[in-house]
Design a protein around this motif. Structure first.
Motif, mmCIF file in Angstrom:
data_model
loop_
_atom_site.group_PDB
_atom_site.id
_atom_site.type_symbol
_atom_site.label_atom_id
_atom_site.label_comp_id
_atom_site.label_asym_id
_atom_site.label_seq_id
_atom_site.Cartn_x
_atom_site.Cartn_y
_atom_site.Cartn_z
ATOM 1 N N THR A 80 0.907 -10.472 -6.221
ATOM 2 C CA THR A 80 2.285 -9.634 -6.746
ATOM 3 C C THR A 80 3.059 -10.496 -7.676
ATOM 4 O O THR A 80 4.109 -10.051 -8.272
ATOM 5 C CB THR A 80 3.020 -9.325 -5.514
ATOM 6 O OG1 THR A 80 3.471 -10.405 -4.650
ATOM 7 C CG2 THR A 80 2.523 -8.463 -4.556
ATOM 8 N N GLN A 101 4.933 -5.704 -8.470
ATOM 9 C CA GLN A 101 4.870 -4.455 -7.668
ATOM 10 C C GLN A 101 5.090 -3.081 -8.491
ATOM 11 O O GLN A 101 5.274 -1.930 -7.969
ATOM 12 C CB GLN A 101 5.463 -4.172 -6.480
ATOM 13 C CG GLN A 101 4.804 -4.992 -5.179
ATOM 14 C CD GLN A 101 3.749 -4.343 -4.724
ATOM 15 O OE1 GLN A 101 3.233 -2.986 -5.034
ATOM 16 N NE2 GLN A 101 2.900 -4.897 -3.563
ATOM 17 N N ASP A 117 9.297 -0.299 -7.470
ATOM 18 C CA ASP A 117 8.292 -1.044 -6.684
ATOM 19 C C ASP A 117 7.378 0.042 -6.164
ATOM 20 O O ASP A 117 8.051 1.191 -5.439
ATOM 21 C CB ASP A 117 8.788 -2.104 -5.591
ATOM 22 C CG ASP A 117 9.655 -3.155 -5.988
ATOM 23 O OD1 ASP A 117 9.030 -3.474 -7.298
ATOM 24 O OD2 ASP A 117 10.335 -3.917 -5.292
ATOM 25 N N SER A 119 4.604 -0.387 -3.796
ATOM 26 C CA SER A 119 3.756 -0.950 -2.714
ATOM 27 C C SER A 119 2.497 -0.923 -3.194
ATOM 28 O O SER A 119 1.567 -0.310 -2.080
ATOM 29 C CB SER A 119 4.224 0.015 -1.352
ATOM 30 O OG SER A 119 5.583 -0.220 -1.195
#
Length: 204
Positions: A80, A101, A117, A119
């Motif tokens: 990440t 992300q 973001d 995930s």
């Protein structure tokens, strides 16, 4: 059947050859097609850490027109903190990537659009798409990023690109990834709203 087949300028499917009508010559460095993992068919392009697939483009490609860049991508060892470029202009043109992300598109003038973001997970195939189109301004300056057919970011960037460098699909500081069904369409924004990702990018 793809109604925009004549506008496709790059199509990578099951081999190192460009399956679009443009038939470009592609240079691979630490990148190759493998049958160990794929989303569609038997092969995908595996790009090692620091590897690339480079394909030449004309100076006028995308300069001030609509376009679409799309592919299925998988990050086996997703870091990440890294950056993974799916489509990278080596001059001042657009650079489409995962960074952290988030999906984002940048250019020499800075960030054009960036998602929240998302995930994202390792070892999962995702369909990513980037379009540019006229959204009422009279010029192609509206960018939209899609993940699995859902819009996740938009932005406006009015500069006309002067494309005097090649494009590439390089891994960067994040490391390796797989990419399947990479299709680049010049002059057409295929998606203007949420859509069902195509399983296979038709060549005709």
């Amino acid at each position: 059947v793809d109604p925009y087949a004549s506008s496709v300028v790059l199509l990578l499917q099951d081999s190192e050859n460009d399956d679009s009508q443009a038939g470009q010559t592609i240079t691979y460095t630490n990148a190759s097609f493998t049958n160990s993992l794929s989303k569609v068919g038997d092969y995908s392009l595996y790009v090692e850490d620091g590897g690339s697939a480079v394909y030449p483009q004309s100076d006028t490609l995308f300069a001030d027109r609509d376009f679409t860049v799309e592919a299925w991508v998988l990050l086996p060892n997703y870091d990440t903190t890294g950056r993974y470029f799916f489509f990278h202009h080596q001059g001042n043109g657009p650079r489409f990537m995962v960074n952290g992300q988030r999906l984002r598109v940048t250019a020499a003038g800075g960030v054009i659009a960036v998602s929240q973001d998302l995930s994202l997970s390792p070892n999962v195939w995702y369909h990513v798409a980037l379009t540019r189109r006229d959204n009422g301004s009279g010029q192609s300056d509206y960018y939209e990023i899609f993940l699995d057919g859902v819009s996740v970011a938009t932005g406006t960037y009015g500069a006309v690109f002067s494309f005097n460098e090649d494009y590439s699909t390089p891994a960067d500081t994040g490391g390796e990834f797989y990419i399947d069904q990479l299709r680049v369409t010049d002059g057409v924004a295929r998606y203007t709203g949420n859509f069902t990702p195509p399983a296979k990018a038709d060549s005709t």
